[in-house]
Design an enzyme around this catalytic site. Sequence first.
Site, short mmCIF file in Angstrom:
data_model
loop_
_atom_site.label_atom_id
_atom_site.label_comp_id
_atom_site.label_asym_id
_atom_site.label_seq_id
_atom_site.Cartn_x
_atom_site.Cartn_y
_atom_site.Cartn_z
N LYS A 75 2.78 -3.85 7.32
CA LYS A 75 3.12 -4.01 5.90
C LYS A 75 4.58 -3.62 5.65
CE LYS A 75 -1.40 -3.42 3.58
NZ LYS A 75 -1.52 -4.71 2.91
N SER B 204 0.83 -1.21 0.00
CA SER B 204 0.00 0.00 0.00
C SER B 204 0.86 1.25 0.00
CB SER B 204 -0.87 0.01 1.26
OG SER B 204 -1.61 1.21 1.33
#
Length: 359
Positions: free
Chosen positions: A258, A232
């Site tokens: 992430k 992302s």
Amino acid sequence: KMAAPRALFGVLLISAGAADAFSSSLLSSSFLPGTSRASLSLSHRSSAAPAGRTVAEGAVGLDMLVDVPKQVLVTGASGRTGFAVFKLLWENPKDFVAQGFVRSEKGAKMLEKIGASLGDSDSIKTSNAKLRALGMPADDEDPDIFLGDISDMASLAPAMRNCDALVICTSGVPKLRKTELFKSILSKLIGRQRMPKFYYETMPEQIDWEGCRNQIDVAKEAGGDHIVLVSSMGVSPAKNNGDNILNKIGDGNILVWKAKAEEYLAASGVDYTIIHPGGLLNKAGGEREIVLGVNDELLDAYESLGATRAIPREDVAMLVVQALRHKELVTNMSFDCVSKAPGEGKPTMSFAPLFEALS
Ligand code: NAP
């Protein structure tokens, strides 16, 4: 179904022209109904043999290899981006052998709808074995769909076996309680701003970090030579802090986990490509100009570039497929992606120049 021999794929040569034709054929969903995956084979293109020389005299090697498809496992294949990736790969059996990893029967059914199979059931395998014991030919059908959970490495390992590449599309999924939905609608009706409260059934720490780490470990162990991770925008240190709204959702700190997974992948020794999309849209792919960037710079610059902060999931899926296709241009790289609104700019058809401009 034919599995692509990994060693052979290493010497596969494909021209840039062929790659562009590939992207347009993907965009026009040129899958030929009725094309049998089982019918794929290493074909001789005898017409390509130079005049006065037969294929058997020496040209056979590369000509045969051109048709070797790349075997790719997509995890989160029943998710919105994951399914779009799986479908693009599935619709191009000449170039890819698509395998999907899902965690539920419902997810498997999505993939079955486009023709993928869970393979033979245990009872059929048992009868096949009995037939073989009697000397009769009875091959088990190989699965295209694998059921499991990314927290369970033993369920990942058979899915990754023989694969050349892994595409990671799994993620913690924030959910909204019904009461929250009601409260948000009510707030909107009375003109009040209210941030709805989300929760995760399984926290991003388990999915976006530990689950991702498991997948990287399994791919490495299986000898995979390319991992494409759909992550992302917002993971860069400058943007990835406690104030980031994505981190606040469900107190999940999703970008923090992430980023940790990205670091692990970069240190894994397996060739990788990390794609950081902006806001994901459930809109048609192939209709917009895609804009790439690095280091979250697009988060501040997208408007000045005539772009939006968002990109359709189908366009992200196309970027994944093109990254697999142009591995040499995107090895060990991370890039961000957004898109222009339809009608602004020209729909992106050619991906190699975009990738080349990154380095
Ligand atoms: P999605 O539809 O939420 O799909 C997530 C997938 O992960 C689902 O298929 C889910 O399985 C699977 N999954 C979750 N836990 C699992 C487990 N324990 N084992 C196996 N599979 C598991 O994804 P998306 O919204 O298209 O997003 C794709 C990626 O882009 C994600 O990494 C997301 O964080 C990122 N991203 C999203 C946005 C956005 O605007 N939403 C923006 C930028 C980046 P089921 O199908 O069974 O639920």
